[in-house]
Design a protein around this motif. Structure first.
Motif, PDB file in Angstrom:
ATOM      1  N   PRO A 161     -34.797   2.379 -93.620  1.00  0.00           N
ATOM      2  CA  PRO A 161     -36.230   1.804 -93.223  1.00  0.00           C
ATOM      3  C   PRO A 161     -36.215   1.134 -92.396  1.00  0.00           C
ATOM      4  O   PRO A 161     -35.151   0.393 -91.979  1.00  0.00           O
ATOM      5  CB  PRO A 161     -35.777   1.089 -95.045  1.00  0.00           C
ATOM      6  N   VAL A 162     -37.643   0.938 -92.728  1.00  0.00           N
ATOM      7  CA  VAL A 162     -38.112   0.200 -91.274  1.00  0.00           C
ATOM      8  C   VAL A 162     -37.423  -1.306 -90.524  1.00  0.00           C
ATOM      9  O   VAL A 162     -37.449  -2.436 -92.571  1.00  0.00           O
ATOM     10  CB  VAL A 162     -40.116  -0.074 -91.166  1.00  0.00           C
ATOM     11  N   LYS A 163     -36.463  -1.807 -90.296  1.00  0.00           N
ATOM     12  CA  LYS A 163     -35.887  -3.021 -89.904  1.00  0.00           C
ATOM     13  C   LYS A 163     -37.019  -3.971 -89.874  1.00  0.00           C
ATOM     14  O   LYS A 163     -37.443  -4.602 -88.596  1.00  0.00           O
ATOM     15  CB  LYS A 163     -35.030  -2.933 -88.914  1.00  0.00           C
ATOM     16  N   VAL A 164     -36.755  -5.458 -90.690  1.00  0.00           N
ATOM     17  CA  VAL A 164     -37.932  -6.730 -90.131  1.00  0.00           C
ATOM     18  C   VAL A 164     -36.093  -7.869 -89.699  1.00  0.00           C
ATOM     19  O   VAL A 164     -35.410  -7.638 -90.635  1.00  0.00           O
ATOM     20  CB  VAL A 164     -38.283  -6.929 -91.931  1.00  0.00           C
ATOM     21  N   VAL A 165     -36.678  -8.301 -89.186  1.00  0.00           N
ATOM     22  CA  VAL A 165     -34.972  -9.328 -88.674  1.00  0.00           C
ATOM     23  C   VAL A 165     -36.205 -10.431 -87.921  1.00  0.00           C
ATOM     24  O   VAL A 165     -37.344 -10.456 -87.759  1.00  0.00           O
ATOM     25  CB  VAL A 165     -34.320  -8.895 -86.915  1.00  0.00           C
ATOM     26  N   LEU A 166     -35.758 -11.880 -89.019  1.00  0.00           N
ATOM     27  CA  LEU A 166     -36.350 -12.563 -89.376  1.00  0.00           C
ATOM     28  C   LEU A 166     -35.795 -13.808 -88.326  1.00  0.00           C
ATOM     29  O   LEU A 166     -34.672 -14.194 -89.297  1.00  0.00           O
ATOM     30  CB  LEU A 166     -37.237 -13.810 -90.736  1.00  0.00           C
ATOM     31  N   TYR A 167     -35.298 -14.445 -87.614  1.00  0.00           N
ATOM     32  CA  TYR A 167     -35.287 -15.873 -86.845  1.00  0.00           C
ATOM     33  C   TYR A 167     -35.942 -17.170 -87.438  1.00  0.00           C
ATOM     34  O   TYR A 167     -37.224 -17.195 -87.134  1.00  0.00           O
ATOM     35  CB  TYR A 167     -35.029 -15.835 -85.747  1.00  0.00           C
ATOM     36  N   VAL A 168     -34.962 -18.211 -88.310  1.00  0.00           N
ATOM     37  CA  VAL A 168     -35.622 -18.387 -89.608  1.00  0.00           C
ATOM     38  C   VAL A 168     -34.806 -19.968 -89.217  1.00  0.00           C
ATOM     39  O   VAL A 168     -33.651 -20.330 -88.692  1.00  0.00           O
ATOM     40  CB  VAL A 168     -35.521 -18.481 -90.715  1.00  0.00           C
ATOM     41  N   LEU A 205     -30.460 -20.556 -87.965  1.00  0.00           N
ATOM     42  CA  LEU A 205     -30.239 -21.109 -86.708  1.00  0.00           C
ATOM     43  C   LEU A 205     -30.319 -22.317 -86.873  1.00  0.00           C
ATOM     44  O   LEU A 205     -30.972 -23.206 -87.955  1.00  0.00           O
ATOM     45  CB  LEU A 205     -31.176 -20.625 -85.782  1.00  0.00           C
ATOM     46  N   GLY A 206     -29.660 -23.158 -85.759  1.00  0.00           N
ATOM     47  CA  GLY A 206     -29.632 -24.291 -85.703  1.00  0.00           C
ATOM     48  C   GLY A 206     -30.856 -25.012 -84.744  1.00  0.00           C
ATOM     49  O   GLY A 206     -29.951 -26.259 -84.306  1.00  0.00           O
ATOM     50  N   PHE A 207     -31.948 -24.086 -84.626  1.00  0.00           N
ATOM     51  CA  PHE A 207     -32.476 -25.052 -83.702  1.00  0.00           C
ATOM     52  C   PHE A 207     -32.823 -26.618 -83.153  1.00  0.00           C
ATOM     53  O   PHE A 207     -33.340 -27.031 -82.488  1.00  0.00           O
ATOM     54  CB  PHE A 207     -34.180 -24.202 -83.444  1.00  0.00           C
ATOM     55  N   LEU A 208     -33.373 -27.032 -85.040  1.00  0.00           N
ATOM     56  CA  LEU A 208     -34.095 -28.228 -85.550  1.00  0.00           C
ATOM     57  C   LEU A 208     -32.844 -28.968 -85.884  1.00  0.00           C
ATOM     58  O   LEU A 208     -33.414 -30.176 -86.069  1.00  0.00           O
ATOM     59  CB  LEU A 208     -35.161 -27.821 -86.310  1.00  0.00           C
ATOM     60  N   ASP A 209     -31.556 -29.035 -85.129  1.00  0.00           N
ATOM     61  CA  ASP A 209     -30.745 -29.722 -85.915  1.00  0.00           C
ATOM     62  C   ASP A 209     -31.144 -31.133 -85.623  1.00  0.00           C
ATOM     63  O   ASP A 209     -30.952 -32.292 -85.551  1.00  0.00           O
ATOM     64  CB  ASP A 209     -29.135 -29.856 -85.073  1.00  0.00           C
ATOM     65  N   SER A 210     -31.606 -31.503 -84.076  1.00  0.00           N
ATOM     66  CA  SER A 210     -31.970 -32.103 -83.449  1.00  0.00           C
ATOM     67  C   SER A 210     -33.551 -33.274 -84.443  1.00  0.00           C
ATOM     68  O   SER A 210     -33.617 -34.928 -84.660  1.00  0.00           O
ATOM     69  CB  SER A 210     -32.912 -32.282 -81.958  1.00  0.00           C
ATOM     70  N   ARG A 211     -34.458 -32.591 -85.511  1.00  0.00           N
ATOM     71  CA  ARG A 211     -34.533 -33.144 -86.099  1.00  0.00           C
ATOM     72  C   ARG A 211     -34.933 -33.961 -87.525  1.00  0.00           C
ATOM     73  O   ARG A 211     -35.016 -33.762 -88.604  1.00  0.00           O
ATOM     74  CB  ARG A 211     -35.800 -32.230 -86.770  1.00  0.00           C
ATOM     75  N   ARG A 238     -20.427 -22.808 -89.357  1.00  0.00           N
ATOM     76  CA  ARG A 238     -20.700 -23.415 -88.737  1.00  0.00           C
ATOM     77  C   ARG A 238     -20.663 -22.601 -87.397  1.00  0.00           C
ATOM     78  O   ARG A 238     -21.836 -22.695 -86.559  1.00  0.00           O
ATOM     79  CB  ARG A 238     -20.257 -25.121 -88.657  1.00  0.00           C
ATOM     80  N   PRO A 239     -19.148 -22.082 -86.941  1.00  0.00           N
ATOM     81  CA  PRO A 239     -19.592 -21.322 -85.257  1.00  0.00           C
ATOM     82  C   PRO A 239     -20.267 -20.470 -84.782  1.00  0.00           C
ATOM     83  O   PRO A 239     -21.213 -19.958 -84.451  1.00  0.00           O
ATOM     84  CB  PRO A 239     -17.917 -21.243 -85.418  1.00  0.00           C
ATOM     85  N   TRP A 240     -20.573 -19.367 -87.026  1.00  0.00           N
ATOM     86  CA  TRP A 240     -21.141 -18.238 -86.260  1.00  0.00           C
ATOM     87  C   TRP A 240     -23.181 -18.716 -86.490  1.00  0.00           C
ATOM     88  O   TRP A 240     -23.425 -18.116 -85.635  1.00  0.00           O
ATOM     89  CB  TRP A 240     -21.205 -17.500 -87.420  1.00  0.00           C
ATOM     90  N   VAL A 241     -22.766 -19.816 -87.224  1.00  0.00           N
ATOM     91  CA  VAL A 241     -24.125 -20.562 -86.775  1.00  0.00           C
ATOM     92  C   VAL A 241     -24.551 -21.158 -84.983  1.00  0.00           C
ATOM     93  O   VAL A 241     -25.671 -20.577 -84.933  1.00  0.00           O
ATOM     94  CB  VAL A 241     -24.080 -21.557 -87.512  1.00  0.00           C
ATOM     95  N   LYS A 242     -23.160 -21.793 -85.179  1.00  0.00           N
ATOM     96  CA  LYS A 242     -23.566 -21.844 -83.280  1.00  0.00           C
ATOM     97  C   LYS A 242     -24.073 -21.160 -82.045  1.00  0.00           C
ATOM     98  O   LYS A 242     -24.934 -21.084 -81.339  1.00  0.00           O
ATOM     99  CB  LYS A 242     -22.204 -23.204 -83.115  1.00  0.00           C
ATOM    100  N   TYR A 243     -23.015 -19.704 -82.928  1.00  0.00           N
ATOM    101  CA  TYR A 243     -23.065 -18.795 -82.181  1.00  0.00           C
ATOM    102  C   TYR A 243     -24.559 -17.604 -82.172  1.00  0.00           C
ATOM    103  O   TYR A 243     -25.346 -17.724 -80.848  1.00  0.00           O
ATOM    104  CB  TYR A 243     -21.918 -17.489 -82.427  1.00  0.00           C
ATOM    105  N   THR A 244     -25.027 -17.561 -82.884  1.00  0.00           N
ATOM    106  CA  THR A 244     -26.431 -17.561 -83.790  1.00  0.00           C
ATOM    107  C   THR A 244     -26.977 -17.966 -82.717  1.00  0.00           C
ATOM    108  O   THR A 244     -28.107 -17.371 -82.148  1.00  0.00           O
ATOM    109  CB  THR A 244     -26.653 -17.541 -85.070  1.00  0.00           C
ATOM    110  N   THR A 245     -27.213 -19.038 -83.019  1.00  0.00           N
ATOM    111  CA  THR A 245     -28.508 -19.855 -81.920  1.00  0.00           C
ATOM    112  C   THR A 245     -28.491 -19.777 -80.161  1.00  0.00           C
ATOM    113  O   THR A 245     -29.230 -19.542 -79.838  1.00  0.00           O
ATOM    114  CB  THR A 245     -27.926 -21.720 -82.354  1.00  0.00           C
ATOM    115  N   GLN A 246     -27.142 -19.543 -80.129  1.00  0.00           N
ATOM    116  CA  GLN A 246     -26.629 -19.855 -78.942  1.00  0.00           C
ATOM    117  C   GLN A 246     -27.659 -18.302 -78.470  1.00  0.00           C
ATOM    118  O   GLN A 246     -28.121 -17.952 -77.276  1.00  0.00           O
ATOM    119  CB  GLN A 246     -25.327 -20.020 -78.568  1.00  0.00           C
ATOM    120  N   GLU A 247     -27.577 -17.405 -79.106  1.00  0.00           N
ATOM    121  CA  GLU A 247     -27.172 -16.229 -78.786  1.00  0.00           C
ATOM    122  C   GLU A 247     -28.995 -15.803 -78.701  1.00  0.00           C
ATOM    123  O   GLU A 247     -29.693 -15.248 -77.299  1.00  0.00           O
ATOM    124  CB  GLU A 247     -26.888 -15.662 -79.656  1.00  0.00           C
ATOM    125  N   ALA A 248     -29.810 -16.656 -79.888  1.00  0.00           N
ATOM    126  CA  ALA A 248     -30.911 -16.803 -80.052  1.00  0.00           C
ATOM    127  C   ALA A 248     -31.669 -17.213 -78.869  1.00  0.00           C
ATOM    128  O   ALA A 248     -32.701 -16.638 -78.249  1.00  0.00           O
ATOM    129  CB  ALA A 248     -31.835 -17.560 -80.823  1.00  0.00           C
TER     130      ALA A 248
END
Length: 296
Positions: free
Chosen positions: A129-136, A170-176, A246-256
């Motif tokens: 099936p069609v793949k939808v990827v959401l960075y949130v 992601l942890g993009f908005l940790d500063s918020r 949390r290391p996995w989230v950190k990695y994902t955020t950095q990769e993004a």
């Protein structure tokens, strides 16, 4: 009138009795004042101790929430090395092999964002099936709006077997927030998919339904744990306390960041980013349907 057998007091005796009575009243008042002062004093002491305890708890919690996160860690069961959890039809989640992610493996972010972001493993295999990827980001209000607007469509198409939906939180908005809420919420979601994958979609919905305002502390860990059990997941108490993913989230955020993702939500359909370039003016449902039609 005084009884007949009671001798009448003289003026000096009455004066002395009045003075004695006044003395007794005065002493009683002094004792009362002293007792009240002691009570007030102890009340202040108790209040100060309580305030200090609360301050200590807040400081301890802040230190705990903002403590450094390891640069290496495990992926959750049913989570992939790009930080994704893939929802299939109904409540089913795609299975993945256990893995370890290392921040050192992430390439450096580009000096300037690329014209076209290429998300890793964002295209479906042939015949799938069609793949939808959401960075949130779970504290991102625009992400919540996207979910409110399109979640029903995505769920319907997913249940029909036409698409899969992969969340990369992601942890993009940790500063918020003052407690790194974005990463804490993403970790809690990882804990849920690790323990109860069939409840992952419900937990993601709950995170957006109860999304805290930016700028505050966000929901406490105790509330995240309760939300998990409220949707029927197994306890994530230890997983949250240990910050297991949390290391996995950190990695994902950095990769993004490294691939050029600059904000959330960033939406990819079969590897093509919606809302950018040629699709800038294309409604999302139309963009998605075109990808589905191309597969048929």
């Amino acid at each position: 009138m005084s009884p007949a057998n009671e001798p009448r007091q003289s003026k000096s005796e009455r004066t002395a009795a009045a003075r004695e009575k006044a003395r007794e009243i005065r002493e009683a008042q002094l004792k009362k004042d002293k007792r009240n002062k002691l009570l007030i004093g102890w009340g202040i002491v108790v209040a100060v101790v309580a305030i200090l305890a609360i301050v200590a708890l807040v400081v301890t919690s802040s230190i705990k929430n903002n403590a450094p996160i390891a640069d290496e860690g495990p992926t959750p069961a049913n989570g992939n090395v790009h930080g994704g959890v893939t929802l299939l039809a109904n409540s089913e989640v795609a299975k993945t092999e256990p893995a370890t992610v290392k921040l050192a493996d992430v390439p450096a972010a580009p000096a300037t964002p690329p014209a076209e972001v290429v998300a890793p493993a964002a295209e479906a295999e042939a015949g799938k099936p069609v793949k939808v990827v959401l960075y949130v980001d779970f504290i991102c209000p625009v992400c919540k709006n996207f979910e409110a607007q399109y979640n029903e469509t995505l769920t319907s198409l997913r249940n029909e077997g036409k698409i899969t939906v992969e969340y990369r939180s992601l942890g993009f908005l940790d500063s918020r927030s003052t407690t790194n809420y974005s990463s804490r919420a993403a970790n809690a979601a990882a804990c849920v998919v690790n323990e109860s994958p069939e409840k992952y979609a419900d937990f993601v919905n709950a995170l957006f339904d109860k999304q805290p305002a930016e700028g505050g502390a966000g929901l406490p860990d105790s509330e995240l744990k309760k939300m998990a059990t409220d949707v029927g997941a197994k306890s994530i108490e230890k997983c949250v306390d240990d910050k297991t993913f949390r290391p996995w989230v950190k990695y994902t955020t950095q990769e993004a960041s490294a691939i050029g993702v600059t904000g959330t939500p960033s939406v990819f359909v079969e590897g093509k980013q919606w809302g950018k370039g040629e699709s800038a003016q294309t409604p999302f449902e139309q963009f998605l349907q075109a990808a589905i039609d191309a597969k048929q």
